[in-house]
Enzyme design. Structure first.
Site, PDB file in Angstrom:
ATOM      1  N   ARG A 155      31.534  26.879  28.212  1.00  0.00           N
ATOM      2  CA  ARG A 155      31.894  26.224  29.476  1.00  0.00           C
ATOM      3  C   ARG A 155      32.677  27.180  30.370  1.00  0.00           C
ATOM      4  O   ARG A 155      32.528  27.173  31.583  1.00  0.00           O
ATOM      5  CB  ARG A 155      32.694  24.955  29.191  1.00  0.00           C
ATOM      6  CG  ARG A 155      31.844  23.883  28.516  1.00  0.00           C
ATOM      7  CD  ARG A 155      32.654  22.685  28.139  1.00  0.00           C
ATOM      8  NE  ARG A 155      33.081  21.929  29.306  1.00  0.00           N
ATOM      9  CZ  ARG A 155      34.015  20.985  29.273  1.00  0.00           C
ATOM     10  NH1 ARG A 155      34.622  20.693  28.144  1.00  0.00           N
ATOM     11  NH2 ARG A 155      34.334  20.336  30.358  1.00  0.00           N
TER      12      ARG A 155
ATOM     13  N   ARG B 216      30.269  22.014  41.630  1.00  0.00           N
ATOM     14  CA  ARG B 216      30.426  23.017  40.579  1.00  0.00           C
ATOM     15  C   ARG B 216      29.518  24.208  40.808  1.00  0.00           C
ATOM     16  O   ARG B 216      29.545  25.149  40.028  1.00  0.00           O
ATOM     17  CB  ARG B 216      30.071  22.387  39.236  1.00  0.00           C
ATOM     18  CG  ARG B 216      31.297  22.034  38.389  1.00  0.00           C
ATOM     19  CD  ARG B 216      30.784  21.485  37.081  1.00  0.00           C
ATOM     20  NE  ARG B 216      31.733  21.507  36.021  1.00  0.00           N
ATOM     21  CZ  ARG B 216      32.466  20.449  35.654  1.00  0.00           C
ATOM     22  NH1 ARG B 216      32.402  19.327  36.334  1.00  0.00           N
ATOM     23  NH2 ARG B 216      33.266  20.541  34.624  1.00  0.00           N
TER      24      ARG B 216
ATOM     25  N   LYS C  20      42.489  19.343  36.405  1.00  0.00           N
ATOM     26  CA  LYS C  20      41.955  18.716  37.623  1.00  0.00           C
ATOM     27  C   LYS C  20      41.999  17.200  37.525  1.00  0.00           C
ATOM     28  O   LYS C  20      42.430  16.522  38.442  1.00  0.00           O
ATOM     29  CB  LYS C  20      40.492  19.140  37.862  1.00  0.00           C
ATOM     30  CG  LYS C  20      40.281  20.616  38.056  1.00  0.00           C
ATOM     31  CD  LYS C  20      38.814  20.959  38.296  1.00  0.00           C
ATOM     32  CE  LYS C  20      37.885  20.570  37.167  1.00  0.00           C
ATOM     33  NZ  LYS C  20      38.122  21.301  35.910  1.00  0.00           N
TER      34      LYS C  20
ATOM     35  N   ARG D  77      36.606  15.090  22.803  1.00  0.00           N
ATOM     36  CA  ARG D  77      35.257  15.100  23.372  1.00  0.00           C
ATOM     37  C   ARG D  77      34.399  16.133  22.655  1.00  0.00           C
ATOM     38  O   ARG D  77      34.876  17.214  22.324  1.00  0.00           O
ATOM     39  CB  ARG D  77      35.327  15.461  24.865  1.00  0.00           C
ATOM     40  CG  ARG D  77      35.639  14.279  25.752  1.00  0.00           C
ATOM     41  CD  ARG D  77      36.060  14.671  27.147  1.00  0.00           C
ATOM     42  NE  ARG D  77      35.247  15.704  27.788  1.00  0.00           N
ATOM     43  CZ  ARG D  77      35.458  16.142  29.035  1.00  0.00           C
ATOM     44  NH1 ARG D  77      36.437  15.621  29.756  1.00  0.00           N
ATOM     45  NH2 ARG D  77      34.706  17.083  29.546  1.00  0.00           N
TER      46      ARG D  77
ATOM     47  N   ARG E 113      43.066  18.253  24.092  1.00  0.00           N
ATOM     48  CA  ARG E 113      42.783  17.091  24.957  1.00  0.00           C
ATOM     49  C   ARG E 113      42.256  15.938  24.110  1.00  0.00           C
ATOM     50  O   ARG E 113      41.402  16.118  23.247  1.00  0.00           O
ATOM     51  CB  ARG E 113      41.744  17.467  26.016  1.00  0.00           C
ATOM     52  CG  ARG E 113      41.261  16.261  26.813  1.00  0.00           C
ATOM     53  CD  ARG E 113      40.689  16.624  28.156  1.00  0.00           C
ATOM     54  NE  ARG E 113      39.560  17.525  28.105  1.00  0.00           N
ATOM     55  CZ  ARG E 113      39.000  18.057  29.191  1.00  0.00           C
ATOM     56  NH1 ARG E 113      39.485  17.775  30.391  1.00  0.00           N
ATOM     57  NH2 ARG E 113      37.975  18.867  29.068  1.00  0.00           N
TER      58      ARG E 113
HETATM   59  P1  ADP Z   1      40.152  19.075  33.698  1.00  0.00           P
HETATM   60  O1  ADP Z   1      39.956  17.763  34.390  1.00  0.00           O
HETATM   61  O2  ADP Z   1      40.436  20.199  34.660  1.00  0.00           O
HETATM   62  O3  ADP Z   1      39.058  19.418  32.744  1.00  0.00           O
HETATM   63  P2  ADP Z   1      42.356  17.691  32.323  1.00  0.00           P
HETATM   64  O4  ADP Z   1      43.103  17.094  33.459  1.00  0.00           O
HETATM   65  O5  ADP Z   1      41.548  16.770  31.478  1.00  0.00           O
HETATM   66  O6  ADP Z   1      41.470  18.956  32.823  1.00  0.00           O
HETATM   67  O7  ADP Z   1      43.413  18.482  31.404  1.00  0.00           O
HETATM   68  C1  ADP Z   1      42.995  19.202  30.235  1.00  0.00           C
HETATM   69  C2  ADP Z   1      44.011  18.990  29.126  1.00  0.00           C
HETATM   70  O8  ADP Z   1      45.258  19.595  29.460  1.00  0.00           O
HETATM   71  C3  ADP Z   1      44.332  17.521  28.842  1.00  0.00           C
HETATM   72  O9  ADP Z   1      44.573  17.370  27.460  1.00  0.00           O
HETATM   73  C4  ADP Z   1      45.597  17.255  29.658  1.00  0.00           C
HETATM   74  O10 ADP Z   1      46.362  16.211  29.086  1.00  0.00           O
HETATM   75  C5  ADP Z   1      46.305  18.612  29.553  1.00  0.00           C
HETATM   76  N1  ADP Z   1      47.076  18.956  30.749  1.00  0.00           N
HETATM   77  C6  ADP Z   1      46.799  18.641  32.037  1.00  0.00           C
HETATM   78  N2  ADP Z   1      47.734  19.144  32.873  1.00  0.00           N
HETATM   79  C7  ADP Z   1      48.621  19.807  32.078  1.00  0.00           C
HETATM   80  C8  ADP Z   1      49.810  20.571  32.334  1.00  0.00           C
HETATM   81  N3  ADP Z   1      50.267  20.751  33.584  1.00  0.00           N
HETATM   82  N4  ADP Z   1      50.447  21.119  31.267  1.00  0.00           N
HETATM   83  C9  ADP Z   1      49.965  20.956  30.004  1.00  0.00           C
HETATM   84  N5  ADP Z   1      48.873  20.254  29.699  1.00  0.00           N
HETATM   85  C10 ADP Z   1      48.187  19.689  30.712  1.00  0.00           C
HETATM   86  P1  AMP Z   2      34.084  17.366  33.266  1.00  0.00           P
HETATM   87  O1  AMP Z   2      34.455  16.009  32.792  1.00  0.00           O
HETATM   88  O2  AMP Z   2      34.291  17.556  34.751  1.00  0.00           O
HETATM   89  O3  AMP Z   2      34.754  18.456  32.450  1.00  0.00           O
HETATM   90  O4  AMP Z   2      32.511  17.518  33.043  1.00  0.00           O
HETATM   91  C1  AMP Z   2      31.940  17.472  31.750  1.00  0.00           C
HETATM   92  C2  AMP Z   2      30.506  18.014  31.799  1.00  0.00           C
HETATM   93  O5  AMP Z   2      29.698  17.184  32.665  1.00  0.00           O
HETATM   94  C3  AMP Z   2      30.343  19.430  32.350  1.00  0.00           C
HETATM   95  O6  AMP Z   2      30.564  20.437  31.368  1.00  0.00           O
HETATM   96  C4  AMP Z   2      28.885  19.395  32.819  1.00  0.00           C
HETATM   97  O7  AMP Z   2      27.984  19.508  31.728  1.00  0.00           O
HETATM   98  C5  AMP Z   2      28.761  17.979  33.375  1.00  0.00           C
HETATM   99  N1  AMP Z   2      29.108  17.923  34.823  1.00  0.00           N
HETATM  100  C6  AMP Z   2      30.151  17.254  35.402  1.00  0.00           C
HETATM  101  N2  AMP Z   2      30.146  17.435  36.728  1.00  0.00           N
HETATM  102  C7  AMP Z   2      29.085  18.240  37.007  1.00  0.00           C
HETATM  103  C8  AMP Z   2      28.558  18.821  38.200  1.00  0.00           C
HETATM  104  N3  AMP Z   2      29.127  18.617  39.396  1.00  0.00           N
HETATM  105  N4  AMP Z   2      27.457  19.604  38.091  1.00  0.00           N
HETATM  106  C9  AMP Z   2      26.869  19.826  36.908  1.00  0.00           C
HETATM  107  N5  AMP Z   2      27.321  19.342  35.745  1.00  0.00           N
HETATM  108  C10 AMP Z   2      28.421  18.553  35.787  1.00  0.00           C
END
Ligand code: ADP
Ligand code: AMP
Length: 214
Positions: free
Chosen positions: A171, A88, A13, A160, A127
């Site tokens: 999660r 969420r 995302k 992270r 990541r």
């Molecule tokens: P989210 O925001 O949904 O938690 P991220 O955008 O941070 O996810 O992506 C999660 C991990 O997967 C990161 O390490 C990112 O670089 C990697 N990633 C994102 N899109 C792709 C893809 N299309 N193919 C492979 N790896 C990806």
């Molecule tokens: P993210 O960076 O979106 O993966 O969020 C990391 C963490 O932040 C999540 O696992 C939750 O603990 C918290 N968080 C982020 N956005 C929300 C939301 N909209 N509602 C509740 N918790 C959130």
């Protein structure tokens, strides 16, 4: 254009939201990034949020909703935004609907980035996030040019705390219980769009551009 990114944690995302923000000139609003900035700055909100985040739980709606509504009320959001990580829960989505309806507005697109759980553990374990600017990489799929160093600002990259394997499982469970119902919520509103998030990141983005228009 008001866009919501849906999908499991690690589905991509944030990666796609940053690309959408750059192409369409709208802010990328990530509640996760806002909480992490608060943790880094040692604020009261950051201290409260951290206990939930480290456990893989959601931060309570009472700490999240007003924060987000305030953020999207700022001037830079006047022409739209891409929300990443919010809503969420169904109550969060309903609060967003109500806040927008009060201004005669509504969400234009809810884009679900579909990735099966079997891929997620690998995505999150690989990541790496920049400690300074928040840019994200993947050690195998989207590596930085120099290992451990952010391409954009030269700071160090970290795993992270909440991407550690024991937290990732929790999660995912929380996602399926509390966030996945939003797919149905936005489908009923007629704004849901699905993309195959298992493709490489530029292919996913091409599919999103087909939905949003060039
Ligand atoms: P989210 O925001 O949904 O938690 P991220 O955008 O941070 O996810 O992506 C999660 C991990 O997967 C990161 O390490 C990112 O670089 C990697 N990633 C994102 N899109 C792709 C893809 N299309 N193919 C492979 N790896 C990806
Ligand atoms: P993210 O960076 O979106 O993966 O969020 C990391 C963490 O932040 C999540 O696992 C939750 O603990 C918290 N968080 C982020 N956005 C929300 C939301 N909209 N509602 C509740 N918790 C959130």
């Amino acid at each position: 254009m008001k866009i919501i990114m849906l999908g499991a944690p690690g589905a991509g995302k944030g990666t796609q939201a940053k690309m959408i923000a750059a192409k369409y000139g709208i802010p990328h609003v990530s509640t996760g990034d806002i909480f992490r900035a608060n943790i880094k700055n040692g604020t009261e909100l950051g201290k409260k949020a951290k206990t939930y985040m480290d456990a893989g739980q959601l931060v309570p709606d009472s700490l999240t909703v007003d924060l987000l509504i305030d953020r999207i009320s700022q001037d830079d959001c006047a022409n739209g935004y891409v929300l990443d990580g919010f809503p969420r829960t169904i109550p969060q989505a309903q609060c967003l609907e109500d806040a927008l309806a009060a201004r005669g507005e509504s969400v234009d697109y809810a884009i679900n980035v579909e990735v099966p759980d079997s891929n997620i553990v690998n995505r999150m374990g690989g990541r790496r996030a920049c400690v300074t600017c928040g840019a994200t990489y993947h050690i195998v799929h989207i590596p930085p040019k120099k290992e451990g160093i952010c391409d954009k600002c030269g700071s160090g990259l970290i795993l992270r705390d909440d991407d550690k394997p024991e937290t990732v499982q929790n999660r995912l469970k929380v996602y399926h219980e509390q966030t996945q119902p939003l797919i149905d919520f936005y489908s009923k509103k007629g704004v849901l769009k699905e993309v195959d998030g298992t493709q490489e990141m530029n292919a996913v983005f091409e599919d999103i551009v087909k939905i949003l228009g060039a």
